[in-house]
Write a protein that holds these residues in place. Structure first.
Motif, PDB file in Angstrom:
ATOM      1  N   ALA A   3       0.841  -1.198   0.000  1.00 34.59           N
ATOM      2  CA  ALA A   3       0.000   0.000   0.000  1.00 34.59           C
ATOM      3  C   ALA A   3       0.875   1.246   0.000  1.00 34.59           C
ATOM      4  CB  ALA A   3      -0.905  -0.007   1.221  1.00 34.59           C
ATOM      5  N   ASP A   4       0.260   2.386  -0.296  1.00 30.72           N
ATOM      6  CA  ASP A   4       1.012   3.635  -0.291  1.00 30.72           C
ATOM      7  C   ASP A   4       1.011   4.254   1.110  1.00 30.72           C
ATOM      8  OD1 ASP A   4      -1.552   4.672  -0.089  1.00 30.72           O
ATOM      9  OD2 ASP A   4      -1.553   5.541  -2.088  1.00 30.72           O
ATOM     10  N   LYS A   5       1.617   5.426   1.229  1.00 31.62           N
ATOM     11  CA  LYS A   5       1.807   6.070   2.527  1.00 31.62           C
ATOM     12  C   LYS A   5       0.501   6.431   3.230  1.00 31.62           C
ATOM     13  CE  LYS A   5       6.309   8.058   1.589  1.00 31.62           C
ATOM     14  NZ  LYS A   5       7.101   9.269   1.575  1.00 31.62           N
ATOM     15  N   THR A   6      -0.590   6.468   2.502  1.00 32.50           N
ATOM     16  CA  THR A   6      -1.882   6.771   3.106  1.00 32.50           C
ATOM     17  C   THR A   6      -2.214   5.766   4.208  1.00 32.50           C
ATOM     18  OG1 THR A   6      -2.650   7.621   0.979  1.00 32.50           O
ATOM     19  CG2 THR A   6      -4.330   7.094   2.601  1.00 32.50           C
ATOM     20  N   TYR A   7      -1.785   4.534   4.046  1.00 34.64           N
ATOM     21  CA  TYR A   7      -2.092   3.464   4.997  1.00 34.64           C
ATOM     22  C   TYR A   7      -0.952   3.227   5.990  1.00 34.64           C
ATOM     23  CZ  TYR A   7      -5.730   2.657   1.612  1.00 34.64           C
ATOM     24  OH  TYR A   7      -6.794   2.824   0.777  1.00 34.64           O
ATOM     25  N   SER A   8      -0.172   4.246   6.245  1.00 33.15           N
ATOM     26  CA  SER A   8       1.042   4.093   7.035  1.00 33.15           C
ATOM     27  C   SER A   8       0.848   4.251   8.544  1.00 33.15           C
ATOM     28  CB  SER A   8       2.076   5.121   6.547  1.00 33.15           C
ATOM     29  OG  SER A   8       3.262   4.989   7.261  1.00 33.15           O
ATOM     30  N   SER A   9      -0.367   4.406   9.014  1.00 27.00           N
ATOM     31  CA  SER A   9      -0.560   4.653  10.447  1.00 27.00           C
ATOM     32  C   SER A   9      -0.142   3.445  11.285  1.00 27.00           C
ATOM     33  CB  SER A   9      -2.017   4.997  10.740  1.00 27.00           C
ATOM     34  OG  SER A   9      -2.824   3.848  10.623  1.00 27.00           O
ATOM     35  N   ARG A  10       0.276   3.737  12.493  1.00 26.42           N
ATOM     36  CA  ARG A  10       0.715   2.676  13.395  1.00 26.42           C
ATOM     37  C   ARG A  10      -0.427   1.715  13.721  1.00 26.42           C
ATOM     38  NH1 ARG A  10       3.449   4.130  19.056  1.00 26.42           N
ATOM     39  NH2 ARG A  10       1.332   4.772  19.479  1.00 26.42           N
ATOM     40  N   GLY A  11      -1.630   2.270  13.851  1.00 31.97           N
ATOM     41  CA  GLY A  11      -2.792   1.431  14.133  1.00 31.97           C
ATOM     42  C   GLY A  11      -3.094   0.457  13.008  1.00 31.97           C
ATOM     43  N   PHE A  12      -3.002   0.934  11.770  1.00 36.06           N
ATOM     44  CA  PHE A  12      -3.276   0.069  10.621  1.00 36.06           C
ATOM     45  C   PHE A  12      -2.216  -1.015  10.503  1.00 36.06           C
ATOM     46  CE2 PHE A  12      -3.350  -0.892   6.020  1.00 36.06           C
ATOM     47  CZ  PHE A  12      -4.655  -1.368   5.951  1.00 36.06           C
ATOM     48  N   ARG A  13      -0.949  -0.647  10.703  1.00 36.79           N
ATOM     49  CA  ARG A  13       0.119  -1.656  10.666  1.00 36.79           C
ATOM     50  C   ARG A  13      -0.095  -2.713  11.752  1.00 36.79           C
ATOM     51  NH1 ARG A  13       4.885  -0.004   7.831  1.00 36.79           N
ATOM     52  NH2 ARG A  13       4.774   2.160   7.229  1.00 36.79           N
ATOM     53  N   GLY A  14      -0.495  -2.263  12.936  1.00 37.69           N
ATOM     54  CA  GLY A  14      -0.769  -3.197  14.025  1.00 37.69           C
ATOM     55  C   GLY A  14      -1.912  -4.141  13.698  1.00 37.69           C
ATOM     56  N   TYR A  15      -2.950  -3.601  13.078  1.00 40.41           N
ATOM     57  CA  TYR A  15      -4.094  -4.417  12.666  1.00 40.41           C
ATOM     58  C   TYR A  15      -3.644  -5.520  11.706  1.00 40.41           C
ATOM     59  CZ  TYR A  15      -8.344  -5.720  10.176  1.00 40.41           C
ATOM     60  OH  TYR A  15      -9.353  -6.431   9.587  1.00 40.41           O
ATOM     61  N   LEU A  16      -2.835  -5.143  10.716  1.00 41.74           N
ATOM     62  CA  LEU A  16      -2.351  -6.136   9.760  1.00 41.74           C
ATOM     63  C   LEU A  16      -1.499  -7.197  10.450  1.00 41.74           C
ATOM     64  CD1 LEU A  16      -1.387  -3.813   6.764  1.00 41.74           C
ATOM     65  CD2 LEU A  16      -3.386  -5.302   6.955  1.00 41.74           C
ATOM     66  N   ARG A  17      -0.624  -6.770  11.384  1.00 41.25           N
ATOM     67  CA  ARG A  17       0.217  -7.734  12.105  1.00 41.25           C
ATOM     68  C   ARG A  17      -0.636  -8.706  12.915  1.00 41.25           C
ATOM     69  NH1 ARG A  17       3.959  -3.571  12.469  1.00 41.25           N
ATOM     70  NH2 ARG A  17       2.983  -2.730  14.325  1.00 41.25           N
ATOM     71  N   ARG A  18      -1.649  -8.194  13.609  1.00 40.89           N
ATOM     72  CA  ARG A  18      -2.518  -9.065  14.418  1.00 40.89           C
ATOM     73  C   ARG A  18      -3.242 -10.094  13.557  1.00 40.89           C
ATOM     74  NH1 ARG A  18      -3.528  -4.162  16.805  1.00 40.89           N
ATOM     75  NH2 ARG A  18      -5.515  -3.923  15.740  1.00 40.89           N
TER      76      ARG A  18
END
Length: 61
Positions: A3-18
């Protein structure tokens, strides 16, 4: 997920990791500065893989 930088939030990254989803999202410059101040590790990022995103995106357009 690439994804591009628009989806770069820490919360979104955490969601994907979980959810067990590997991702390739570049960091925004303000996030890089914040990370450097707090001494945390950078997220994994492979420039070559990210560049392939453009090819796929153009196929949809």
């Amino acid at each position: 997920m690439i994804a591009d930088k628009t989806y770069s939030s820490r919360g979104f990254r955490g969601y994907l990791r979980r959810r067990g989803i590997t991702h390739m999202i570049p960091e925004k410059s303000d996030q890089q500065r914040h990370r450097h101040r707090h001494g945390s590790r950078p997220p994994r990022f492979d420039r070559q893989t990210y560049r392939r995103r453009n090819t796929v995106e153009r196929c949809f357009n």
